[in-house]
Design an enzyme around this catalytic site. Structure first.
Site, PDB file in Angstrom:
ATOM      1  CG  HIS A 118      -1.556   4.160  -1.933  1.00  8.10           C
ATOM      2  ND1 HIS A 118      -0.963   3.543  -0.869  1.00  8.10           N
ATOM      3  CD2 HIS A 118      -0.548   4.730  -2.647  1.00  8.10           C
ATOM      4  CE1 HIS A 118       0.350   3.753  -0.930  1.00  8.10           C
ATOM      5  NE2 HIS A 118       0.620   4.473  -1.991  1.00  8.10           N
TER       6      HIS A 118
ATOM      7  CG  ASP B 154      -1.505   5.549   2.505  1.00  9.48           C
ATOM      8  OD1 ASP B 154      -2.487   4.863   2.165  1.00  9.48           O
ATOM      9  OD2 ASP B 154      -0.566   5.097   3.171  1.00  9.48           O
TER      10      ASP B 154
END
Ligand SMILES: *[C@@H]1O[C@H](CO)[C@@H](O)[C@H](O)[C@H]1NC(C)=O
Ligand SMILES: *[C@@H]1O[C@H](CO)[C@@H](O)[C@H](O)[C@H]1NC(C)=O
Ligand SMILES: CC(=O)N[C@H]1CO[C@H](CO)[C@@H](O)[C@@H]1O
Length: 399
Positions: A239, A216
């Site tokens: 991310h 993430d």
């Protein structure tokens, strides 16, 4: 004469040096054994070290140790160091954590803490990730985080690794003047919600010379963050470095002074990103954001402002975000975008982005889905230097 003098005082000098050495509290002395749960040993060593009136060091030596859950609490009487030389392993089944509402390791209310030693915090998250549907299901079961630092001040966390956390790797809340240096986060790119560092409601935090590989956000920045410096961080997979998502909670506080310098993103979903929810009550300012000297290596969305952030259709787009983004500079960005849209600025119609400055942007797209482009709504950036691609030129300006 000088030699005589020195020799005469050498024992005394040695004594002074000696008393300045921090006292050592090795968990071995408290019954901590390899391959066994060190909860008791580490808690006892910490308690004594924390009560010491001179600097102290708690040592987890080389080797592999198990730890079901741990909470270390200050304030301590003097500076304290937690030296982790070995590997500390969480139970792989998260239902075995004694208190489900607590993180795996929590450290609260400590001033002048150092964490060091070259060791590893292994969260053993593989099993937990398969059970995590929190992206889609707001009522999902909460999974424990790896490490949680709350109300830590004037501290340094360096040269340790956090690996395969069940959830966010590190949560930093209510901290002031804390530096993460040579800090490594490592989890597979497909692990769920394993944000590297989540930092919020803190002031004066530095993340330097670190490598973050996760499923993430590498670093996610929450509300109430002031003066965050991220320098020489390598992020990927993951991310990217994100501010937000913000807006959902009316009590959220402003975000100011975020500096990202000399960072590299490798194959990440985003590079730098700001995301806020539409149809959300918070009226904040996100201001003074500075991104400089950044390399994008095959990044899907290198530069993003998304004020219509609404994953899994959890919200309506009809009422714009009330969060104002201003004083943002993005300079010396080079490398490659993995999709044609290299820059995407979707700002709020109600409070458009203001004072966005772009300088020396040099990004290339080598795929076959059309020419490289930028997307801009409710923002009018100013430019200096190179503009590759031309920012907001080939985009529909719907402000
Ligand atoms: C911040 O923390 C570091 C590390 O403990 C310390 O050396 C420094 O003096 C602190 N800075 C301030 C302004 O207190
Ligand atoms: C930071 O980036 C600049 C520009 O790319 C470069 O000249 C400099 O060497 C970098 N510094 C470090 C420490 O990486
Ligand atoms: C178990 C637990 O406390 N989980 C927390 C993990 O961190 C996230 C983000 O800060 C919190 O929302 C969870 O409550």
């Amino acid at each position: 004469m000088a030699l005589k003098f020195t020799l005469l005082f050498l024992p005394l000098l040695a004594h002074i040096v000696n008393t300045q050495q921090p006292a050592t509290f090795d968990i071995g002395k408290y019954g901590g054994k390899p391959n066994a749960n060190i909860h008791e040993a580490l808690s006892s060593a910490w308690k004594e070290a924390c009560a010491a009136t001179t600097p102290s060091t708690v040592v987890v030596p080389k080797g592999t140790f198990l730890l079901n859950q741990l909470k270390l609490v200050g304030p301590c009487k003097a500076p304290i160091e937690l030296q982790v030389q070995g590997t500390i392993i969480a139970p792989s089944d998260y239902t075995l954590l004694p208190d489900k509402n607590e993180e795996w390791i929590t450290i609260n209310y400590v001033d002048r803490l150092t964490i060091s030693g070259g060791g590893i915090f292994d969260g053993q998250g593989k099993e937990a990730w398969t059970k995590n549907d929190c992206g889609k299901n707001p009522k999902c079961a909460k999974l424990p985080l790896n490490l949680s630092f709350n109300f830590i001040t004037n501290s340094i966390i360096r040269d340790v690794t956090t690996k395969d956390s069940k959830n966010f790797h590190v949560n930093v809340i209510g901290c002031k003047n804390v530096t993460f240096q040579q800090f490594t986060v490592s989890a597979p790119g497909d692990s769920i919600n394993t944000d590297g560092l989540h930092i919020a409601k803190s002031e004066g935090i530095n993340v330097l010379d670190s490598v973050i590989k996760t499923g993430d956000d590498c670093i996610s920045i929450g509300d109430g963050m002031k003066e965050l410096h991220i320098e020489r961080v390598i992020c990927g997979p993951g991310h990217g470095i994100s501010i937000g998502s913000l807006g959902k909670d009316v009590t959220e506080e402003d975000v100011t002074g975020i500096y990202v310098k000399n960072c590299t993103f490798i194959g990440t979903q985003n590079g730098i990103r700001v995301k806020t929810w539409p149809s959300a009550p918070a009226k904040l300012q996100i201001t003074d954001l500075h991104y400089e000297d950044i390399i994008m290596d095959n990044v899907e969305n290198p530069i993003v402002i998304d004020q219509e952030y609404c994953p899994w259709n959890q919200c309506k787009l009809d009422s714009p975000s009330l969060i104002k983004i201003s004083k943002m500079s993005v300079k010396n960005i080079k490398g490659t975008s993995a999709t044609p849209v290299a820059v995407s600025f979707v700002c709020s119609k109600t409070v458009p982005c203001e004072n966005v400055e772009m300088g020396n942007i040099d990004l290339a797209y080598r795929g076959n889905q059309g020419p490289i482009s930028t997307k801009c709504t409710n923002v009018k950036p100013t430019f200096v230097g190179k503009q590759n691609p031309p920012i907001c030129a080939n985009a529909a300006q719907s402000s």
